[in-house]
Design a protein around this motif. Structure first.
Motif, PDB file in Angstrom:
ATOM      1  N   THR A  65      57.114  60.414  53.808  1.00 30.37           N
ATOM      2  CA  THR A  65      56.793  58.994  53.619  1.00 30.37           C
ATOM      3  C   THR A  65      57.853  58.094  54.256  1.00 30.37           C
ATOM      4  N   LYS A  66      57.503  56.843  54.332  1.00 29.48           N
ATOM      5  CA  LYS A  66      58.404  55.773  54.821  1.00 29.48           C
ATOM      6  C   LYS A  66      58.823  55.998  56.263  1.00 29.48           C
ATOM      7  N   ASP A 125      57.740  54.400  58.556  1.00 30.88           N
ATOM      8  CA  ASP A 125      57.729  53.100  59.231  1.00 30.88           C
ATOM      9  C   ASP A 125      59.117  52.469  59.215  1.00 30.88           C
ATOM     10  N   THR A 126      60.023  53.033  58.442  1.00 31.28           N
ATOM     11  CA  THR A 126      61.367  52.471  58.399  1.00 31.28           C
ATOM     12  C   THR A 126      62.164  53.029  59.563  1.00 31.28           C
ATOM     13  N   SER A 127      63.407  52.617  59.665  1.00 31.13           N
ATOM     14  CA  SER A 127      64.152  53.009  60.866  1.00 31.13           C
ATOM     15  C   SER A 127      64.711  54.427  60.765  1.00 31.13           C
ATOM     16  N   THR A 181      53.174  55.585  56.709  1.00 33.98           N
ATOM     17  CA  THR A 181      53.760  54.642  57.654  1.00 33.98           C
ATOM     18  C   THR A 181      53.706  53.213  57.143  1.00 33.98           C
ATOM     19  N   GLY A 182      53.710  53.043  55.809  1.00 33.66           N
ATOM     20  CA  GLY A 182      53.696  51.693  55.282  1.00 33.66           C
ATOM     21  C   GLY A 182      53.259  51.700  53.833  1.00 33.66           C
ATOM     22  N   GLU A 183      53.165  50.530  53.240  1.00 37.44           N
ATOM     23  CA  GLU A 183      52.878  50.482  51.812  1.00 37.44           C
ATOM     24  C   GLU A 183      51.386  50.412  51.508  1.00 37.44           C
ATOM     25  N   ASP A 211      47.891  53.177  55.535  1.00 38.92           N
ATOM     26  CA  ASP A 211      49.084  53.588  56.283  1.00 38.92           C
ATOM     27  C   ASP A 211      49.379  55.081  56.148  1.00 38.92           C
ATOM     28  N   GLU A 227      48.983  58.822  58.496  1.00 33.86           N
ATOM     29  CA  GLU A 227      48.619  59.428  59.783  1.00 33.86           C
ATOM     30  C   GLU A 227      48.827  60.921  59.691  1.00 33.86           C
ATOM     31  N   ARG A 247      60.934  60.488  68.251  1.00 32.17           N
ATOM     32  CA  ARG A 247      61.668  59.597  67.371  1.00 32.17           C
ATOM     33  C   ARG A 247      63.011  60.211  66.950  1.00 32.17           C
TER      34      ARG A 247
END
Ligand SMILES: Nc1nc2c(ncn2[C@@H]2O[C@H](COP(=O)(O)OP(=O)(O)OP(=O)(O)O)[C@@H](O)[C@H]2O)c(=O)[nH]1
Ligand SMILES: [Mg+2]
Length: 450
Positions: free
Chosen positions: A244-245, A247-249, A271-273, A277, A279, A289
């Motif tokens: 999870t998360k 989408d953060t850096s 990838t988000g809340e 979100d 994938e 990444r």
């Protein structure tokens, strides 16, 4: 040093060397080993990866137009993809219902992920139900109901019970008669200590005997991911991981060691809340990444394209302008056979679109073939003579609309034009260059202009 950084350093060092001989490969292998081992990746896996790189680097020849440096890097890259569980087939929960328990520590994103996954599976045609076995956080049940009930996903929970095991049991009993394909159980993460959390999970798993246990891991926690993964994996074999998360850096290096520690692949990422979100995990995107080097992704792509075999005579034909409608279609058929279509297709200057709908392409090819088959030999060798009345006749013969005929001819003319531009711009460049994927850049530039 964080795993991503260590890998990046090892790769930069190798890429920056003047020569890429055996010695350089050995140095790369040592650096990669150090990076992976310090991230607690299992020793055997590291040794296997090293051996594969060593063997392939010495046995395989770089494809045309690709340097040894880039080729070795691609070999390493493929091995890292394999370490991450390779390319996963689409998720197909089996069993009726398939009981999936999601576990993870507090705040890792379990409840959010349960909601996302149930909605995702429902969209893919599964009948899904959810059981909320979190008795520590009453809001979880409310949250799940709010998110899912209007999507037609039943949510079982009990407001006033404090026994997660019997809730889970009753939940499954009450959902079963509804003929569901999948029941996803959300568990609690909030406990006074890790031991009591593990104890509760152990009891839930013993009572439910789920088909699958998925571990929810927060991508931002770095190397702690590994000890968490191991702790849960001792309770029950983790089937797969949801990260999870993303989408953060966070570069999410911990995931690599968690995956290596449990042997379980990552299947989904958050990838988000929001509910949408979610994938499916792609080792490609993840590595791009983790390594934080977008140009490396482009490099892998280039080597991959170079590995595609299009025969010299085909290229010859394309370049010489003796490229007929039937050639175009035959070539497309070859390409279609070769797999990852969107990537390969872009090698031939026939489509501007970035990603291709595979089924759509197959249909289109069938249509085009029928069109070419209902042309006369003259029309086939010189499509310029096809006027409206001929187009109507061809369309009738092929059972398609007239606009399909026009579209095919247009596509053919574009392709031919592009070939000419290409020939001019490349002069007497070796065929290899064409094969090496340079073509693609030229074409992208060209089609973008046009
Ligand atoms: N940005 C982002 N936030 C997420 C993601 N997944 C979960 N969150 C957030 O993370 C926080 C915790 O999520 P929950 O789903 O409540 O986590 P949990 O594991 O169920 O937590 P407990 O039930 O307390 O153990 C919430 O604020 C979520 O909105 C994600 O993919 N991206
Ligand atoms: Mg929760």
């Amino acid at each position: 040093m964080e795993i991503g950084e260590a890998l990046r350093k090892a790769i930069s060092r190798f890429m920056g060397r003047a020569s890429h001989d055996k010695e350089a490969v050995e140095e790369l292998i040592r650096d990669i080993q150090r990076a992976l081992l310090s991230a607690d990746v299992n020793v055997e896996l590291v040794m296997e990866l090293s051996e594969n790189i060593r063997r392939k680097a010495s046995e395989l020849r770089p494809p045309p137009g690709v340097s040894r440096r880039d080729h070795v890097f691609k070999i390493l890259y493929d091995e890292l993809v394999r370490l991450l569980g390779g390319v996963q087939p689409p998720y197909k929960p089996a069993g009726r219902p398939h009981v999936l328990v999601m576990v993870g520590i507090q705040g890792s994103g379990k409840t959010t992920s349960v909601a996302k996954l149930s909605n995702y599976l429902a969209k893919h045609g599964y009948r899904v139900g959810v059981v909320c076995a979190d008795t520590y956080r009453p809001a979880a049940l409310v949250q799940l109901r709010q998110l899912l009930q209007d999507k037609g996903i039943p949510v079982y929970g009990e407001e006033n019970s404090s026994d997660p095991i019997s809730i889970a049991r009753r939940g499954i009993e009450s959902l079963k008669p509804q003929g569901l394909d999948v029941v996803i159980v959300d568990t609690a993460g909030r406990h006074k200590d890790q031991d009591s959390l593990m104890k509760e999970m152990e009891e839930i798993l013993k009572a439910l005997k789920p088909n699958e246990v998925a571990l929810v891991l927060d991508a931002t926690i770095g190397q702690r991911a590994r000890s968490q993964a191991e702790a849960f994996n001792r309770l029950a074999k983790i089937g797969w991981v949801m990260l999870t998360k993303m989408d953060t850096s966070a570069r999410a290096g911990g995931a690599l060691s968690a995956v290596a520690a449990t042997g379980a692949p990552v299947r989904f990422i958050g990838t988000g809340e929001y509910l949408e979100d979610i994938e499916t995990f792609s080792a490609d995107r993840y590595l791009a990444r983790l390594l934080g080097m977008p140009d490396l992704a482009a490099l892998v792509e280039r080597v991959r394209l170079a590995e595609v075999k299009i025969s010299e005579s085909e290229v010859e034909k394309m370049m010489s302008g003796r490229f007929t409608l039937s050639d175009m279609i035959n070539q497309l058929k070859e390409v279609a056979k070769m797999g990852p279509l969107d990537k390969l297709f872009s090698m031939l200057p026939l489509q501007k679109v970035k990603s291709i709908d595979v089924e759509g392409l197959a249909d289109q090819l069938k249509r085009w073939e029928a069109i070419v088959n209902s042309m006369t030999p003259e029309e086939r060798s010189d499509p310029a003579i096809i006027d409206s009345s001929r187009a109507r006749r061809i369309a009738r013969g092929a059972g398609v609309a007239e606009k399909d005929v026009k579209q095919l001819i247009k596509r053919y003319n574009e392709t031919k034009r592009l070939m000419k531009t290409l020939k001019r711009s490349m002069g007497r460049a070796p065929r290899d260059l064409l094969l090496s994927g340079l073509v693609r850049k030229e074409i992208d530039r060209d089609t973008l202009k046009g």
